[in-house]
Design a protein around this motif. Structure first.
Motif, short mmCIF file in Angstrom:
data_model
loop_
_atom_site.label_atom_id
_atom_site.label_comp_id
_atom_site.label_asym_id
_atom_site.label_seq_id
_atom_site.Cartn_x
_atom_site.Cartn_y
_atom_site.Cartn_z
N ILE A 207 -7.43 -39.06 20.13
CA ILE A 207 -7.40 -37.64 19.80
C ILE A 207 -6.19 -37.38 18.90
O ILE A 207 -5.07 -37.75 19.25
CB ILE A 207 -7.30 -36.78 21.07
N PRO A 208 -6.36 -36.76 17.74
CA PRO A 208 -5.21 -36.48 16.87
C PRO A 208 -4.14 -35.67 17.61
O PRO A 208 -4.44 -34.86 18.47
CB PRO A 208 -5.84 -35.67 15.73
N GLU A 209 -2.89 -35.91 17.24
CA GLU A 209 -1.77 -35.29 17.93
C GLU A 209 -1.84 -33.77 17.92
O GLU A 209 -1.48 -33.12 18.90
CB GLU A 209 -0.45 -35.74 17.29
N VAL A 210 -2.30 -33.19 16.81
CA VAL A 210 -2.33 -31.73 16.73
C VAL A 210 -3.24 -31.15 17.81
O VAL A 210 -2.89 -30.18 18.49
CB VAL A 210 -2.77 -31.26 15.33
N TRP A 211 -4.41 -31.79 18.04
CA TRP A 211 -5.33 -31.26 19.04
C TRP A 211 -4.90 -31.65 20.45
O TRP A 211 -5.12 -30.91 21.41
CB TRP A 211 -6.75 -31.73 18.75
N LYS A 212 -4.27 -32.80 20.57
CA LYS A 212 -3.74 -33.20 21.87
C LYS A 212 -2.66 -32.22 22.33
O LYS A 212 -2.63 -31.78 23.48
CB LYS A 212 -3.16 -34.61 21.77
N ASN A 213 -1.77 -31.85 21.40
CA ASN A 213 -0.70 -30.92 21.73
C ASN A 213 -1.23 -29.52 22.03
O ASN A 213 -0.80 -28.87 23.00
CB ASN A 213 0.32 -30.84 20.59
N TRP A 217 -0.68 -27.54 25.39
CA TRP A 217 0.26 -26.42 25.37
C TRP A 217 -0.38 -25.06 25.60
O TRP A 217 0.29 -24.14 26.08
CB TRP A 217 1.02 -26.41 24.04
N VAL A 218 -1.66 -24.91 25.25
CA VAL A 218 -2.31 -23.60 25.46
C VAL A 218 -2.27 -23.18 26.93
O VAL A 218 -1.89 -22.04 27.25
CB VAL A 218 -3.77 -23.61 24.93
N PRO A 219 -2.64 -24.04 27.89
CA PRO A 219 -2.56 -23.63 29.30
C PRO A 219 -1.14 -23.30 29.75
O PRO A 219 -0.93 -22.39 30.57
CB PRO A 219 -3.10 -24.85 30.07
N ILE A 220 -0.16 -24.01 29.20
CA ILE A 220 1.23 -23.71 29.55
C ILE A 220 1.60 -22.32 29.06
O ILE A 220 2.21 -21.52 29.80
CB ILE A 220 2.18 -24.77 28.94
N VAL A 221 1.24 -22.00 27.83
CA VAL A 221 1.53 -20.67 27.28
C VAL A 221 0.83 -19.59 28.08
O VAL A 221 1.41 -18.54 28.39
CB VAL A 221 1.13 -20.60 25.79
N GLU A 222 -0.43 -19.84 28.43
CA GLU A 222 -1.17 -18.85 29.23
C GLU A 222 -0.46 -18.57 30.54
O GLU A 222 -0.39 -17.42 31.00
CB GLU A 222 -2.59 -19.35 29.49
#
Length: 422
Positions: A207-213, A217-222
């Motif tokens: 999985i490319p790093e951009v999509w892995k990150n 990170w989205v659940p953490i931000v939520e």
């Protein structure tokens, strides 16, 4: 990402037994050395396994607590760790530690021993950074890259940090990366870095790093949005302005359009801001890149676009978290950069592109950059919000994160209308 570095210095006391790609990242001899090296090693082996094979890095379970260890106590702990990791320091009994100002996520120290004279760089990871950085992956790549003469040589690791070779370099400035000659040098070096994937190709399942990150990170931000909103009315109004739930719901569509650009997956640095690129203080003036915390396999368009985004930053100003969109490279500046990138490709491959092919290649790269600049804004926007909630460093991560998210939301609105025709 705002992690400006300062001056680093290099020691040549350690020699590699393997074919060296370069003493600097930006060296035209990369591909020949890569070809020679590849004959003796299996390019399909996982990077982690290759790292262990290439470079045995010493480690210790010691830890540095910067909140409680100060002054002489800190120096004694640091020297104890360095002695365990670097045998050449066994006869050192006193050190001087100079903390590098401006580092936003890690504490970085120049460590000097006067008798005998030696220097290393000591990096202590910031609190909570493990949420954002895959340390095992970073160290695996550092081991590989340092043995190829790319970046500083990794000398050893401890529980919450590492010891690196000291480089005699001058960090670039925000103006340096705009200089035409330096910009072209960076472009050529970026291709050479991307070409590392010729030796260590990614797996199709990676999985490319951009999509892995983003996925991480989205659940953490939520989860942290309620806490950020409670900090002030300004925080609350800014977060509401983004309508992040709606933004998150459109991520599959956003990814779909980026995937359609078919940007090749290569090895990328992903954080080539000016503080991570340095020039040797010698007659060669060659460049070296440092800080591979976020490196990995990614679309080439992301790495180039991310570098262009860094043209808008000034991390040493009175408002270090503020971005300046007017400083984004003009079309002419982008084309000049891309021409140098493609010149290096043609040189490495021993080919000569026709004017028609070169024009098509430049236009393809411009399309990739147009899309992936938005991915860069979104990824680092998430990063900024996470840091705003956990970092104890005196830096306005919230402003940085919201500026990047503002650029994403505004840009995605325009790009979505263009690619969907709505």
């Amino acid at each position: 990402m705002p992690v400006p570095a300062e001056v680093l210095d290099r020691s040549d006391s350690m020699q590699t037994e393997l074919p060296t790609i370069a003493n600097s990242l930006f060296n035209p001899s990369f591909n020949q050395a890569a070809s020679n090296y590849n004959k003796g090693y299996n390019a399909a082996r996982p990077a982690k396994d290759i790292a262990r094979h290439l470079h045995h890095v010493s480690s210790t379970e010691d830890e540095i607590d910067l909140l409680s260890e100060k002054g002489e106590q800190l120096q004694e702990k640091a020297l104890s760790i360095i002695k365990k990791l670097v045998p050449e320091w066994s006869d050192v009994d006193h050190i001087v530690m100079d903390r590098i100002s401006g580092a936003m996520t890690n504490a970085v120290f120049f460590v000097t021993a006067q008798n005998p004279y030696r220097r290393v760089l000591l990096r202590v990871y910031g609190i909570g950074c493990d949420q954002l950085v895959d340390r095992e992956q970073e160290l695996s790549w550092l081991s590989i890259l340092s043995r190829h003469g790319i970046g500083a040589l990794l000398l050893g690791t401890f529980t919450n940090g590492r010891v690196e070779q000291y480089l005699d370099c001058q960090t670039l400035t925000r103006d340096d990366i705009r200089d035409p000659q330096t910009s072209c040098q960076i472009a050529r070096g970026l291709y050479e870095l991307h070409a590392i994937s010729q030796i260590y190709p990614n797996k199709r399942t990676d999985i490319p790093e951009v999509w892995k990150n983003i996925a991480k990170w989205v659940p953490i931000v939520e989860s942290l949005l309620p806490a950020l909103e409670k900090r002030s009315e300004h925080h609350r109004s800014m977060i509401e302005r983004f309508d992040l739930p709606q933004v998150f719901s459109e991520l599959p569509l956003f990814k779909q359009h980026l995937d359609a650009l078919r940007s090749p997956i290569v090895f990328t640095h992903n954080d080539t801001q000016y503080g991570n690129i340095m020039r040797f203080r010698d007659e060669t003036g060659r460049l070296v890149v440092v800080d591979f915390e976020y490196c990995g396999y990614n679309p080439r368009g992301f790495d180039i676009a991310n570098h262009f985004c860094e043209w808008t930053a000034d991390y040493h100003s009175n408002e270090p978290a503020k971005l300046h969109p007017s400083r984004y490279p003009t079309l002419a500046e982008q084309v000049r950069f891309l021409e140098s990138y493609l010149d290096e490709r043609d040189l490495a491959q021993g080919t000569v592109s026709s004017s028609f092919q070169r024009q098509n290649d430049v236009q393809q790269l411009l399309r990739e950059i147009e899309g992936y600049v938005l991915a860069s804004h979104f990824m680092w926007g998430l990063w900024g919000l996470i840091q705003a909630n956990q970092s104890e460093i005196d830096y306005d991560f919230f402003q940085y994160g919201t500026e990047r998210l503002t650029s994403f939301v505004d840009g995605w609105t325009i790009w979505k209308a263009k690619v969907t025709g709505q």
